[in-house]
Design an enzyme around this catalytic site. Structure first.
Site, short mmCIF file in Angstrom:
data_model
loop_
_atom_site.label_atom_id
_atom_site.label_comp_id
_atom_site.label_asym_id
_atom_site.label_seq_id
_atom_site.Cartn_x
_atom_site.Cartn_y
_atom_site.Cartn_z
N TRP A 254 3.72 29.67 -9.17
CA TRP A 254 2.54 30.54 -9.19
C TRP A 254 1.45 29.98 -10.07
CZ3 TRP A 254 1.51 34.80 -13.08
CH2 TRP A 254 2.07 34.49 -14.32
N ASP A 255 1.78 29.00 -10.91
CA ASP A 255 0.81 28.38 -11.81
C ASP A 255 -0.44 27.94 -11.05
OD1 ASP A 255 3.54 28.18 -12.65
OD2 ASP A 255 2.93 26.87 -14.29
N GLU B 48 9.57 36.39 -18.43
CA GLU B 48 10.94 36.04 -18.06
C GLU B 48 11.98 36.45 -19.11
OE1 GLU B 48 10.59 31.91 -17.14
OE2 GLU B 48 9.70 32.30 -15.18
N LYS C 102 8.07 37.40 -23.61
CA LYS C 102 7.93 35.94 -23.72
C LYS C 102 6.47 35.51 -23.65
CE LYS C 102 9.23 31.65 -21.35
NZ LYS C 102 9.89 31.05 -20.16
N GLN C 103 5.71 36.17 -22.78
CA GLN C 103 4.37 35.67 -22.47
C GLN C 103 3.50 36.81 -21.94
OE1 GLN C 103 6.65 33.53 -19.37
NE2 GLN C 103 4.77 33.65 -18.16
#
Length: 781
Positions: free
Chosen positions: A369-370, A499, A612-613
């Site tokens: 998806w980046d 994640e 995480k992000q």
């Protein structure tokens, strides 16, 4: 927040320079000096082809989309798990040149290295290495190596070697060769992968050497793809020619020249390396194509390709460059990032851009998806033709996505893979892979953004509408209207971008992107019905779209459920997030904090209230027009408390939202962490390849962050500021065919129409129209 790492390279506006050869930095520097053109990728290894160990370096040469597969081994298998892997394959090396001076081999590890400098020239798209070397027996030479991967011809890489004798006469022998005895370094670059590819994966079809051409052709063992490589040469100079010889043995083809040289005499060898594969043409056409291309390139000559490279790079930088005043280190960082993502992007509509580009074996070369969420928006505004090609890849793999949807139990619609090269799912750990259904919404967002920014309604008709509708169908099937949630539409058992929180119910980001995906599909259908009524009728007939189906979609849009915490008035990551155990970082040893999955069982991680992000924050940035400033601030403050930023994709997004809510100091700090993340190797893993998403994120942090660019409300909006660390900054964007330059100083912002008929925009809420008559405007900041 982390402090900045020590600068690895000298600060220069357009160059990255390595001023000494040091083995301990070699593996990392191979990524720094990697070159590609979206089709061919080559790591920044040395022409003299050293026998470095797997911990010292990786000879890497790649063709975008060319992969090897392997049967995936599972301890326990379940229905729907991918059965075959896809790994970007390390291919034969056509770069090597061995240099002998009276039988003494040039080797920087031997003799005396009197001068060394290697430079990535980002303005011209070349890598140049200068070496003064004294052999163990006292012969002094000056070498200049130049390399480029051509943007003028996707199949061509060009090298030049210039050799000057400095102190004495000698015999000079130069050997150019193709080495096909190569393999992936999987255990080093992808240590968690247990299925390879291990060992030599190409079976030789043909290997030959002649004065005209070095040639190798081979087929992969499992994927059945065939690659072909040729090398043409031009050798000339003031030395006296003695002989030329060709030799072939096993998977090795060599051409060698012998000259007699006197002091101050020079020899130049130009190499034209040609790469192609059966992905582009029938197997029986490969040899003829390569041979013809070698003759063509040799006739055109090195200088032709050098000038074409300059022209291409100038056109790219004319639009894409971001000019920063007041911080030379960050200026260098963002240009390095833009250069790497630009050169890594597929340009043929059949390939995309891997998370590591074409710079290394990390992540097996997979597309994630980046590309759509981080890299593609940069190209939408700066290189829309390139953006369109990346979107075409998703359209051309729509049938594979349809097949994957059926595997997951959806009778209609398309579900795009989390990790892929050929369009099929390659993710083996479903909680962090297949469960990330948000990939559908991410791709839909990218299609919609492209159409909104470019105005390319023909693309919407030909490709975009079908992708939007087929992805929407999966969202309409994966969830349900839950009585326990007030008959709101709920989506269970998914993983969002974060994640550390897997297989959750009602991930905020997923539900938001799903709703907007469906909205995009409905709007596309409405537009087609109004503007292309005949095409619309054929389109809905072909896809079997009914009024009953679209009415159901509308009901979902109006009734999507979002988790909400009344006490803090924020949107938690998912239904269970606030129930989880508060994270205590003090209980985690420092050396384990950035490697949680390598040191703790997933269940331990899933039970902690931490992130995480950027997850919900990402959704709020993308759709900031749907939230009030107060909502954005409350949610940002909350996620500041719980986010660990263990992903390279995180800090740039937090920085963008910090800009929007007026946290300018934090926005600048986040940008600073992102801008030189790879250049200064913050994560100590740059050796495996670039972090393409973060690299693109630094452009987003300036343009969408500091300048406040948005189009999500249907108009071009800016709400700019200049961070304290800058004196000013400037950039250009392409909006609906017009080129707009934005220039910011501490006191004012200036917008100038560079080309195009005209453009309408909003600056700090004030509507402005630029045209040829009034091409510029200034507003206070």
């Amino acid at each position: 927040m982390e402090l900045h790492n020590k600068k690895i390279y000298p600060i220069e506006p357009w160059n990255i320079t390595e001023d000494r050869f040091c083995m301990e930095n070699n593996y990392r520097n191979e990524t720094t000096f990697a070159l590609s053109n979206g089709y061919i990728g080559t790591r920044g290894t040395f022409e003299e082809d050293y026998d470095f160990s797997v911990d010292e370096g990786l000879e890497g040469n790649f063709i975008n989309g060319f992969y090897e597969s392997e049967d995936i081994r599972y301890g326990e298998w379940n229905f729907g798990f991918p059965l075959k892997s896809q790994s970007l394959l390390n291919l034969p090396n056509g770069k090597p040149v061995k240099i002998y001076l009276d039988n003494e081999l040039f080797d920087m590890r031997q003799g005396c290295l009197d001068f060394y400098q290697r430079t990535l020239n980002m303005k011209n798209g070349t890598v140049v290495r200068s070496v003064d070397w004294t052999s163990p027996k006292g012969k002094k030479i000056r070498l200049l190596f130049e390399r480029m991967v051509s943007f003028a011809d996707k199949n061509v890489m060009v090298q030049r070697l210039s050799l000057l004798l400095l102190n004495q006469d000698c015999e000079v022998r130069i050997c150019s060769y193709i080495d096909a005895d190569v393999e992936n370094h999987t255990r080093k670059t992808n240590p968690l992968v247990d299925y390879g590819p291990f060992g030599k994966r190409i079976t030789q079809n043909r290997c030959s050497a002649s004065e005209e051409l070095l040639y190798f052709e081979g087929k992969t063992k499992k994927s059945g793809l065939t690659a072909a490589f040729g090398v043409g040469h031009s050798c000339h100079g003031s030395m006296s020619f003695q002989s030329i010889s060709a030799m072939q043995k096993d998977a090795y083809a060599e051409l060698a020249w012998t000259y007699r040289g006197q002091r101050s005499e020079k020899l130049i060898l130009d190499k034209f390396i040609i790469c192609t594969s059966s992905l582009d043409m029938p197997e029986d056409s490969l040899a003829g194509f390569v041979e013809g291309k070698c003759r063509e390139c040799t006739a055109l000559g090195y200088d032709y390709f050098k000038e074409k490279q300059k022209d291409y790079m100038k056109a790219f930088w004319d639009i894409a460059d971001v000019r920063i005043q007041g911080d030379e280190a960050l200026q260098q960082g963002i240009r390095f990032n833009l250069f790497h993502i630009m050169q890594a992007a597929g340009r043929d509509g059949r390939t995309s851009l891997g998370a590591k580009g074409l710079s290394g074996e990390g992540y097996e070369g997979h597309y994630f998806w980046d590309t759509e969420m981080y890299v593609l928006p940069v190209f939408v505004y700066t290189a829309p033709k390139l953006a369109k090609k990346l979107l075409e890849y998703r359209y051309h793999t729509l049938d594979q996505a349809r097949a994957r949807a059926k595997v997951l139990g959806h009778e209609t619609g398309a579900l795009y893979p989390w990790r892929t090269i050929n369009g099929e799912e390659a993710s083996t750990y479903f909680p962090l892979g297949t469960a990330q259904y948000h990939i559908n919404g991410d791709i839909a967002y990218a299609f919609q953004l492209y159409v909104d920014v470019t105005g390319d309604t023909q693309f919407l008709k030909e490709m975009g509408a079908e992708v939007l509708c087929e992805t929407a169908r999966v969202w309409a099937d994966v969830g349900c209207f839950a009585e326990s949630k007030g008959n709101k539409y709920c989506i269970c058992a998914v993983t969002g971008p974060d994640e550390y929180n897997a297989i959750v119910d009602n991930n905020f980001y997923t539900n938001l992107m799903a709703r907007e995906n469906i909205r995009y599909a409905l709007n596309a259908l409405s537009r087609l019905k109004e503007t292309e009524p005949e095409f619309y009728q054929e389109f809905v007939r072909r896809l079997s779209i009914t009024d009953q189906e679209t009415e159901y979609w509308k009901r979902i849009v109006e009734n999507m459920y979002f988790p909400y915490d009344e006490k803090r008035k924020v949107y938690p990551l998912d239904d269970g997030f606030m129930m989880r155990k508060p994270w205590d970082d003090s209980k985690i040893p420092v050396e384990k904090r950035h490697l949680l999955y390598e040191n703790y069982h997933p269940l331990f991680i899933y039970r902690q209230r931490m992130s995480k992000q950027a997850d919900a924050i990402l959704g709020m940035y993308l759709h900031s027009n749907l939230f009030t400033r107060e909502e954005l601030k409350r949610n940002y403050d909350f996620y500041q408390e719980v986010t660990l930023h263990h992903s390279s994709l995180s800090t740039c997004i937090f920085g963008i939202l910090a800009s929007e809510i007026g946290y300018h100091e934090e926005a600048y700090e986040y940008f600073s962490q992102s801008a030189r993340m790879d250049l200064d190797d913050y994560h100590n893993n740059f050796y495996a390849g670039i972090h393409a998403a973060n690299m693109a994120g630094t452009w987003l942090a300036i343009v969408n962050g500091f300048a406040g660019l948005r189009t999500n409300a249907g108009i071009l909006q800016f709400n700019p500021f200049v961070p304290d660390g800058f004196e000013g900054y400037a950039f250009r964007i392409n909006y609906r065919g017009s080129i707009l330059e934005a220039s910011m100083t501490k006191d004012q912002c200036t917008f100038t129409l560079i080309s195009g008929e005209g453009i309408e925009l909003s600056v700090n809420g004030k509507k402005i129209k630029l045209s040829e008559k009034e091409a510029s405007c200034c507003e206070k900041i």
